[in-house]
Design a protein around this motif. Structure first.
Motif, PDB file in Angstrom:
ATOM      1  N   VAL A 142       0.862  -1.186   0.000  1.00  0.00           N
ATOM      2  CA  VAL A 142       0.000   0.000   0.000  1.00  0.00           C
ATOM      3  C   VAL A 142       0.895   1.231   0.000  1.00  0.00           C
ATOM      4  N   SER A 143       0.484   2.247  -0.711  1.00  0.00           N
ATOM      5  CA  SER A 143       1.271   3.485  -0.721  1.00  0.00           C
ATOM      6  C   SER A 143       1.208   4.172   0.636  1.00  0.00           C
ATOM      7  N   LEU A 144       2.219   4.974   0.913  1.00  0.00           N
ATOM      8  CA  LEU A 144       2.257   5.698   2.188  1.00  0.00           C
ATOM      9  C   LEU A 144       1.067   6.642   2.310  1.00  0.00           C
ATOM     10  N   LEU A 145       0.696   7.289   1.221  1.00  0.00           N
ATOM     11  CA  LEU A 145      -0.454   8.195   1.239  1.00  0.00           C
ATOM     12  C   LEU A 145      -1.737   7.445   1.596  1.00  0.00           C
ATOM     13  N   GLN A 146      -1.898   6.280   1.003  1.00  0.00           N
ATOM     14  CA  GLN A 146      -3.113   5.496   1.282  1.00  0.00           C
ATOM     15  C   GLN A 146      -3.108   4.986   2.719  1.00  0.00           C
ATOM     16  N   GLN A 147      -1.963   4.595   3.233  1.00  0.00           N
ATOM     17  CA  GLN A 147      -1.889   4.096   4.600  1.00  0.00           C
ATOM     18  C   GLN A 147      -2.227   5.206   5.607  1.00  0.00           C
ATOM     19  N   CYS A 148      -1.774   6.436   5.317  1.00  0.00           N
ATOM     20  CA  CYS A 148      -2.111   7.558   6.205  1.00  0.00           C
ATOM     21  C   CYS A 148      -3.624   7.802   6.230  1.00  0.00           C
ATOM     22  N   THR A 149      -4.243   7.769   5.069  1.00  0.00           N
ATOM     23  CA  THR A 149      -5.704   7.976   5.030  1.00  0.00           C
ATOM     24  C   THR A 149      -6.443   6.815   5.683  1.00  0.00           C
ATOM     25  N   ASN A 150      -5.904   5.598   5.576  1.00  0.00           N
ATOM     26  CA  ASN A 150      -6.553   4.449   6.234  1.00  0.00           C
ATOM     27  C   ASN A 150      -6.534   4.610   7.753  1.00  0.00           C
ATOM     28  N   ILE A 151      -5.367   4.987   8.287  1.00  0.00           N
ATOM     29  CA  ILE A 151      -5.293   5.188   9.750  1.00  0.00           C
ATOM     30  C   ILE A 151      -6.197   6.335  10.177  1.00  0.00           C
ATOM     31  N   LEU A 152      -6.250   7.374   9.342  1.00  0.00           N
ATOM     32  CA  LEU A 152      -7.090   8.523   9.661  1.00  0.00           C
ATOM     33  C   LEU A 152      -8.568   8.137   9.709  1.00  0.00           C
ATOM     34  N   SER A 153      -8.982   7.292   8.789  1.00  0.00           N
ATOM     35  CA  SER A 153     -10.405   6.895   8.749  1.00  0.00           C
ATOM     36  C   SER A 153     -10.780   5.970   9.900  1.00  0.00           C
ATOM     37  N   GLN A 154      -9.792   5.242  10.462  1.00  0.00           N
ATOM     38  CA  GLN A 154     -10.091   4.349  11.581  1.00  0.00           C
ATOM     39  C   GLN A 154     -10.417   5.109  12.862  1.00  0.00           C
ATOM     40  N   GLY A 155      -9.875   6.320  13.003  1.00  0.00           N
ATOM     41  CA  GLY A 155     -10.212   7.167  14.149  1.00  0.00           C
ATOM     42  C   GLY A 155      -9.783   6.557  15.458  1.00  0.00           C
ATOM     43  N   ASP A 156     -10.710   6.463  16.380  1.00  0.00           N
ATOM     44  CA  ASP A 156     -10.436   5.959  17.732  1.00  0.00           C
ATOM     45  C   ASP A 156     -10.592   4.458  17.853  1.00  0.00           C
ATOM     46  N   LYS A 157     -10.726   3.758  16.750  1.00  0.00           N
ATOM     47  CA  LYS A 157     -10.913   2.306  16.824  1.00  0.00           C
ATOM     48  C   LYS A 157      -9.660   1.611  17.330  1.00  0.00           C
ATOM     49  N   ILE A 158      -8.510   2.172  17.041  1.00  0.00           N
ATOM     50  CA  ILE A 158      -7.250   1.587  17.509  1.00  0.00           C
ATOM     51  C   ILE A 158      -6.961   2.142  18.897  1.00  0.00           C
ATOM     52  N   ASN A 187      -8.439   7.789  -4.621  1.00  0.00           N
ATOM     53  CA  ASN A 187      -9.093   6.879  -3.667  1.00  0.00           C
ATOM     54  C   ASN A 187     -10.504   7.397  -3.406  1.00  0.00           C
ATOM     55  N   SER A 188     -11.477   6.680  -3.852  1.00  0.00           N
ATOM     56  CA  SER A 188     -12.867   7.159  -3.803  1.00  0.00           C
ATOM     57  C   SER A 188     -13.396   7.307  -2.385  1.00  0.00           C
ATOM     58  N   ALA A 189     -12.711   6.705  -1.382  1.00  0.00           N
ATOM     59  CA  ALA A 189     -13.226   6.769  -0.011  1.00  0.00           C
ATOM     60  C   ALA A 189     -12.790   8.033   0.722  1.00  0.00           C
ATOM     61  N   ASN A 190     -11.840   8.756   0.194  1.00  0.00           N
ATOM     62  CA  ASN A 190     -11.283   9.888   0.945  1.00  0.00           C
ATOM     63  C   ASN A 190     -12.249  11.070   1.010  1.00  0.00           C
ATOM     64  N   VAL A 191     -12.833  11.442  -0.122  1.00  0.00           N
ATOM     65  CA  VAL A 191     -13.723  12.605  -0.127  1.00  0.00           C
ATOM     66  C   VAL A 191     -14.975  12.359   0.712  1.00  0.00           C
ATOM     67  N   PRO A 192     -15.650  11.228   0.598  1.00  0.00           N
ATOM     68  CA  PRO A 192     -16.808  10.994   1.486  1.00  0.00           C
ATOM     69  C   PRO A 192     -16.438  11.026   2.968  1.00  0.00           C
ATOM     70  N   PHE A 193     -15.234  10.504   3.298  1.00  0.00           N
ATOM     71  CA  PHE A 193     -14.814  10.548   4.696  1.00  0.00           C
ATOM     72  C   PHE A 193     -14.673  11.987   5.182  1.00  0.00           C
ATOM     73  N   LEU A 194     -14.026  12.827   4.369  1.00  0.00           N
ATOM     74  CA  LEU A 194     -13.824  14.214   4.779  1.00  0.00           C
ATOM     75  C   LEU A 194     -15.149  14.957   4.899  1.00  0.00           C
ATOM     76  N   THR A 195     -16.024  14.794   3.929  1.00  0.00           N
ATOM     77  CA  THR A 195     -17.319  15.492   4.003  1.00  0.00           C
ATOM     78  C   THR A 195     -18.130  15.002   5.190  1.00  0.00           C
ATOM     79  N   GLY A 196     -18.056  13.688   5.476  1.00  0.00           N
ATOM     80  CA  GLY A 196     -18.783  13.174   6.646  1.00  0.00           C
ATOM     81  C   GLY A 196     -18.247  13.735   7.947  1.00  0.00           C
TER      82      GLY A 196
END
Length: 968
Positions: free
Chosen positions: A472-488, A522-531
């Motif tokens: 996975v690219s570093l950019l994608q990994q950063c957005t993945n961790i960001l989307s997980q929030g407080d789950k970790i 990455n199609s999931a990034n914009v919906p995450f930010l708007t949400g």
């Protein structure tokens, strides 16, 4: 003390009345007593009462004590008692004896009494004059009293001293006092005097304070010294902090070089006393004062270069990598090194080359990053390492490229034996410690700061998540961790990890459309930010919402419309539908309104009281200020305005490319000019070297010639002494031939002279023709003919001058031959005396010599006749000149006569050329004669000496020529 006992004897009236009465009687005694001893004893008694009964003595005795200072200056003892008493009244040092409920009242007493004392400025001036006394009992109490006044009411006392004549200079003399007590208290006095007063700081600095203080520090043992070193360092900080003039004076005075021995502490585990730690801490702070980011950039840069050149930076790096250094000293050393290398390419390159003394050696940057991502290290140490890493990358594109390159696939060590900086940053970015996440994200963001190339390079970084899954690219990994929030489940702050990642993404995407395209891909990034932005969350989450709004705004502003699904206009419509423009702008404003934002924007150093306050980075606050306004405008802009703006951007980019092209051309031309200048300088140096070599060789050749001539003369003399008869026979055999040659040369000279006489006759006829032409009647062409004649006459003059010079040269040559003949005769006579020969040879030689003498005398007679003829010609020429002057107004020569004269002139020029050729041949023959005479062993004298005999005749002829030219 009898009077004091009588005064203190009546204590039955009560303690308070007794104290007041006693003090009153003592004051009366000081004021009215005529005997100096009585006044002295009374002042001594007041001194003993002043500590316990401070208020009473101060109210009743201050005026009398000041009067004593004015009138009894001749007695040092009473002056010392008076100063001690005033010090006890004003100073707050004895607060331990005061009850707790009256502490504040006692503190106010000092300022009140100080105000009374300085109300009359003459009192401070009087005190300054007393400090000039060398007596210990006067100077030391005076220093303590003035220090106490400055502590109580510093600004007012500073102003009085500033306007006092030579006030500061008198105080500077205290540092030169041989008594350490006075010198040390003088340092404390100057501390209080220079506090927050730039004018006094400059005066003290230019009174040679730096030199004296550094000498004291060296005498006391540098960092191993005592409290005196600490006081001197505090005074130096007062003089240098926020004072650009003093900092420049300190640098120009080469005082930075004297700081290097302070940090030669070694790496021993023992010897770190509390005083040494304090001293070294102050020394490091003093270095930081000189290179503080708050100073002007030029001053900071010059100090940084000076510290590298003198080895101070190298010494600091030695402490940094040493073992056994206390934690607070190590932390302050890291902060100091950070500011010494910040923005200085040379220092940054040196720091990158520093290795830790480990096996195998590791770069110092890697060792420091290991401490930063280690959660067991102290918080202040981790902050210091982060600051050091930030300063290393500040305006250092080379260092940024080296850090990013350690993350790229081609440079990662497959064996895993060594740990790189990039691996440590990735490990900290994805660890379970929120503080490590934040520090690693901020450090990586600084590797991308204002460097579009590294932002694009970082997109190539691929991470292996688990076995069997694709990287996975570093950019994608950063957005993945960001989307997980407080789950970790993480240790530390809840939002710290997300804030760090959002700051990293905002820095990464800003001014980099390619990174924006990868992010939107990455199609999931914009919906995450708007949400995230649209939700109504608590106060803690408002900061995360503001950062998400900033990231989405960056995705719009730096979008190049390469993705159809997420073009600028579509993203704006999405914001308007799901969030609302006003709500979006409000959420964006949460960042700058946060209480920790303003604290982070003040200083580059991440200085936080605890990890919970570690939210914003200083450089990120600059980015927010830069982008907040433009993003707001971009949200409200229409599509037409966007198109116009894009067109403007394109034209600006084209213009920038043209400017860049020309800049590159100019840079290349500058480089070529520099190379040519260097070549010219090298050629000049080579030319100078060659010239010096030629000069040396010429001098050597001349020396060899002189040596050769001397040896030749010596050999000739030796040969004459060794074999006079044989040499004489040889000379006898050679002389007739030489004499015959001389005769031939004389015949040639005679023929040349006859030719010259014939030429002179022709010139005479030409002059006669000119006379006849001048006497003929003129025509209408007078002016043109006269001008032509003047030119012809000038040419004739030149020809006459050349003829004269030829005659002179011939006469010189004749004299040379005559002298050579005389030398030959002298040699033959000497030989005849030393070795007589038969009579026939003597008669032959005599006849030959007489013949030569006759011919030479004839030649001399002929030369004299030629000189007379030349004089006659010059007189005739003068007459012709007079006739021409008269004919300029009345007579002109016909044009056909002019043509005839031109023909004559050409003929005379040809004849002149022939004469020059003849003279050249004659010179060559004379030169060959000289060489032959030299070969025969006869020394030939220089031409200057030979010409001295005829010099007078030549001077006369030159004077005649000058007169004739003046008339013409």
């Amino acid at each position: 003390m009898n009077f004091l006992r009588g005064v203190m004897g009546g204590q039955s009236a009560g303690p308070q009345h007794t104290e007041a009465e006693t003090i009153q009687k003592l004051c009366d005694r000081v004021a009215s007593s005529t005997l100096l001893d009585d006044r002295r004893n009374a002042v001594r008694a007041l001194k003993s009462l002043s500590k316990k009964y401070r208020l009473e003595v101060g109210i009743q005795a201050m005026e009398h004590l000041i009067h004593v200072l004015q009138t009894d200056r001749s007695d040092s003892e009473i002056i010392g008692y008076a100063l001690d008493t005033l010090y006890n009244i004003i100073s707050n040092d004895e607060e331990e004896e005061v009850e707790e409920n009256s502490t504040r009242q006692s503190e106010d007493l000092g300022s009140q009494f100080t105000e009374i004392f300085i109300k009359q400025q003459e009192n401070v001036t009087l005190l300054l004059s007393l400090l000039e006394e060398f007596d210990f009992h006067v100077r030391w109490p005076g220093v303590k009293l003035l220090t106490s006044l400055l502590k109580q009411l510093g600004p007012q006392v500073q102003q009085i001293i500033l306007v006092s004549p030579m006030g500061v200079s008198r105080l500077m003399d205290l540092l030169a006092d041989s008594r350490e007590v006075i010198r040390n208290d003088g340092v404390l006095l100057l501390q209080a005097l220079t506090r927050s007063n730039g004018a006094i700081q400059k005066i003290v600095a230019f009174e040679n304070a730096f030199e004296r203080l550094l000498d004291i520090i060296t005498e006391e043992g540098n960092s191993d010294g005592g409290i005196v070193v600490e006081d001197c360092l505090i005074l130096l900080q007062n003089l240098l902090k926020n004072n650009n003039s003093n900092q420049n004076f300190f640098k120009e005075g080469s005082y930075i070089q004297r700081m290097k021995p302070w940090f030669e502490v070694g790496d021993e585990n023992s010897g770190w006393s509390a005083q040494k730690v304090t001293n070294l801490h102050l020394m490091l702070q003093l270095v930081r004062v000189l290179v503080s980011p708050n100073n002007p950039p030029g001053a900071t840069s010059s100090c940084q270069k000076a510290m590298f050149q003198c080895g101070l930076l190298q010494q600091l790096c030695t402490i940094l990598m040493a073992t056994g250094v206390p934690a607070d000293i190590l932390t302050e050393t890291i902060n100091t090194v950070s500011e010494v290398i910040r923005g200085c390419q040379v220092n940054q390159d040196y720091f990158a080359s520093v290795n830790a003394p480990s096996n195998p050696p590791r770069p110092a940057i890697v060792v420091l990053l290991m401490s930063m991502v280690n959660e067991r290290q102290p918080f202040v140490l981790r902050c210091a390492v982060l600051y050091c890493f930030q300063c290393f990358l500040y305006k250092n594109q080379k260092g940024q490229g080296e850090i990013v390159s350690t993350l790229l696939p081609s440079t990662i060590d497959a064996t895993g034996n060594t740990v790189s900086a990039g691996q440590l940053l990735c490990g900290g970015l994805f660890s379970t410690d929120s503080l490590s996440n934040w520090c690693a994200a901020v450090a990586l963001a600084h590797a991308l700061q204002e460097n579009a190339t590294q932002k694009e390079q970082l997109l190539r970084v691929q991470l292996a998540t688990s076995i069997g899954n694709p990287p996975v690219s570093l950019l994608q990994q950063c957005t993945n961790i960001l989307s997980q929030g407080d789950k970790i489940n993480r240790r530390g702050s809840k939002i710290q990890t997300r804030v760090g990642l959002l700051m990293l993404l905002c820095t990464w995407l800003s001014n980099c459309p390619i990174a924006v395209t990868h992010f939107l891909h990455n199609s999931a990034n914009v919906p995450f930010l708007t949400g995230q932005i649209a939700e109504n969350l608590g106060e803690e989450e408002q900061l995360v919402q503001g950062l998400c709004a900033l990231l989405l705004g960056i995705s719009i502003y730096f979008n190049d419309n390469s993705l159809e699904t997420y073009m600028k206009e579509k993203l704006k419509q999405l914001i308007e539908k799901r969030i609302g423009k006003e709500n979006f702008i409000e959420k964006l404003g949460f960042i700058s309104k946060h209480e920790l934002y303003s604290r982070a924007s003040q200083k580059p150093q991440p200085n936080f009281p605890s990890p919970e306050y570690m939210i914003f980075d200083h450089e990120f606050t600059k980015l927010v200020k830069e982008l907040e306004g433009v993003i707001t405008k971009a949200i409200y802009k229409s599509s037409e305005e966007d198109k116009k703006e894009e067109e403007v951007k394109k034209t600006l980019e084209q213009h920038d490319s043209i400017v860049t092209h020309y800049k590159n051309m100019i840079r290349e031309q500058d480089l070529q000019l520099e190379e040519l200048k260097q070549q010219i300088s090298t050629l000049k140096c080579q030319n100078e070297q060659l010239q010096t070599a030629v000069t040396q060789q010429v001098s050597q050749i001349q020396q060899h010639k002189d040596q050769y001539n001397l040896l030749k003369v010596q050999l000739g003399k030796d040969s004459q002494h060794q074999g006079p008869y044989t040499d004489g026979a040889q000379m006898n055999g050679v002389q007739p031939e030489e004499i015959s040659r001389l005769r031939e040369e004389i015949e040639e000279l005679k023929s040349n002279r006859e030719l010259l006489q014939s030429q002179l006759a022709e010139k005479d006829s030409l002059i006669e023709n000119l006379k006849s032409s001048q006497l003929s009647p003129g025509t209408n062409e007078q002016s043109s003919a006269t001008a032509g004649d003047s030119e012809q006459i000038a040419e004739l003059k030149q020809e006459l001058a050349t003829l004269k010079s030829q005659l002179n040269s011939q006469s010189v040559e004749i004299t040379k031959l005559q002298t050579e003949k005389q030398e030959l005769l002298q040699k033959t006579e000497a030989f005849a005396k030393s070795a007589p020969v038969p009579g026939e040879s003597e008669t032959v030689i005599a006849t030959k010599t007489t013949d030569v003498e006759g011919r030479l005398s004839a030649l001399l007679q002929e030369t004299k006749e030629l000189k007379n003829e030349i004089k006659a010609l010059s007189e005739e020429r003068t007459a012709i000149k007079e006739q021409l002057d008269s004919s300029n107004s009345t007579i002109a020569i016909l044009q056909n006569e002019k043509n005839k004269l031109e023909v004559d002139i050409t003929d005379s020029k040809k004849e002149q050329d022939d004469l020059l050729v003849l003279l050249a041949d004659q010179d060559q023959k004379i030169f060959s004669l000289k060489n032959k005479l030299k070969e025969l062993g006869h020394p030939v004298e220089e031409e200057d000496e030979l010409e001295s005999g005829d010099q007078d005749d030549e001077d006369d002829e030159d004077e005649d020529d000058g007169k004739e030219q003046g008339h013409i």
